[in-house]
Write a protein that holds these residues in place. Sequence first.
Motif, PDB file in Angstrom:
ATOM      1  N   THR A  14      43.841  44.722  45.170  1.00 55.03           N
ATOM      2  CA  THR A  14      44.589  43.517  45.531  1.00 55.03           C
ATOM      3  C   THR A  14      43.716  42.273  45.526  1.00 55.03           C
ATOM      4  OG1 THR A  14      44.081  43.500  47.895  1.00 55.03           O
ATOM      5  CG2 THR A  14      45.887  44.923  47.188  1.00 55.03           C
ATOM      6  N   GLU A  15      44.400  41.138  45.498  1.00 50.16           N
ATOM      7  CA  GLU A  15      43.755  39.895  45.872  1.00 50.16           C
ATOM      8  C   GLU A  15      43.612  39.959  47.390  1.00 50.16           C
ATOM      9  OE1 GLU A  15      46.236  36.655  44.613  1.00 50.16           O
ATOM     10  OE2 GLU A  15      46.349  37.402  42.566  1.00 50.16           O
ATOM     11  N   VAL A  48      38.261  41.162  44.305  1.00 51.05           N
ATOM     12  CA  VAL A  48      39.341  42.148  44.356  1.00 51.05           C
ATOM     13  C   VAL A  48      39.021  43.135  45.465  1.00 51.05           C
ATOM     14  CG1 VAL A  48      40.556  43.996  43.121  1.00 51.05           C
ATOM     15  CG2 VAL A  48      39.894  41.906  41.905  1.00 51.05           C
ATOM     16  N   ILE A  76      47.449  44.131  42.459  1.00 48.39           N
ATOM     17  CA  ILE A  76      47.162  44.213  41.031  1.00 48.39           C
ATOM     18  C   ILE A  76      47.618  45.560  40.490  1.00 48.39           C
ATOM     19  CG2 ILE A  76      45.333  44.159  39.295  1.00 48.39           C
ATOM     20  CD1 ILE A  76      43.759  42.465  41.513  1.00 48.39           C
ATOM     21  N   LEU A 171      40.829  45.572  35.643  1.00 45.36           N
ATOM     22  CA  LEU A 171      40.598  44.471  36.571  1.00 45.36           C
ATOM     23  C   LEU A 171      39.777  43.352  35.947  1.00 45.36           C
ATOM     24  CD1 LEU A 171      40.025  46.441  39.886  1.00 45.36           C
ATOM     25  CD2 LEU A 171      42.117  45.390  39.044  1.00 45.36           C
ATOM     26  N   TYR A 174      42.072  41.158  34.337  1.00 46.43           N
ATOM     27  CA  TYR A 174      42.796  40.399  35.346  1.00 46.43           C
ATOM     28  C   TYR A 174      41.961  39.195  35.805  1.00 46.43           C
ATOM     29  CZ  TYR A 174      44.320  39.044  39.982  1.00 46.43           C
ATOM     30  OH  TYR A 174      44.716  38.308  41.059  1.00 46.43           O
TER      31      TYR A 174
END
Length: 176
Positions: A14-15, A48, A76, A171, A174
Motif C-alpha cells: 500500500t501507499e 510502499v 497497490i 511495484l 508503480y
Amino acid sequence: MSTEKQLYTISVYTENNIGLLNRISAIFQRRHINIESLNISPSEIDNVSRFTIVVNMIEVDVKKIIGQIEKQVEVIKAYYHTLDQVIYQISGLFKVKSELLFEEPQIQNIIKNSHARIVTVNTDFFVLEKSGKKEEIAELHEQLSVYGIMQYTRSGLIAVTKDEMRISELLETYNN
C-alpha cells in the motif's frame, strides 16, 4: 480450493496513508473475522508499506477479503498464502529478574536450549529475545513462567514467500 479453515497470511502492498489501517480492519470486522496477527512495515520498495495479516478462514472467504482490500484506493496489490507457502518468524521479548540468571542454573540451560539471546542485563532484570515459530515462543514462555516473567510481548508474524513473486517488478512500475 480448500473448504477447511486454515491460517492464511495476507500481504497487502500500500501507499502509507492515514486511516488505511482502520478501513482494512473494518473489512474483517464487518465479516466477524478475527485477525490473528497484524504487522505493518516498509516493503522492499521505497514509499510502499506492507501489511502482513494472519487470519483463520476458508480459502473462498480469503479471496473475497482480498477483493475488498484491493478496492481501497491506496492498496497497490494484495496476495494470500498458506503458512507452508511462506517462510515466517515471530519474535518474543521476555523481561525476567536478574537474580534468576545467576541463582537458577536451569535458566541458563533454558536460554541455551531455546536459542534465545540476551538483549540486555542490569542489576534488576534481563531481557531475552527469541525469534521462531509461534510454538517455540510459547514453549519458552511456558518454561520461563515457572520462574516468573516480569513483562512479555510478542510480535505479529512476518513472512516472505518461498516462491519468487516478482512483486518488486510490479511495484517498480508503480513507483515510476
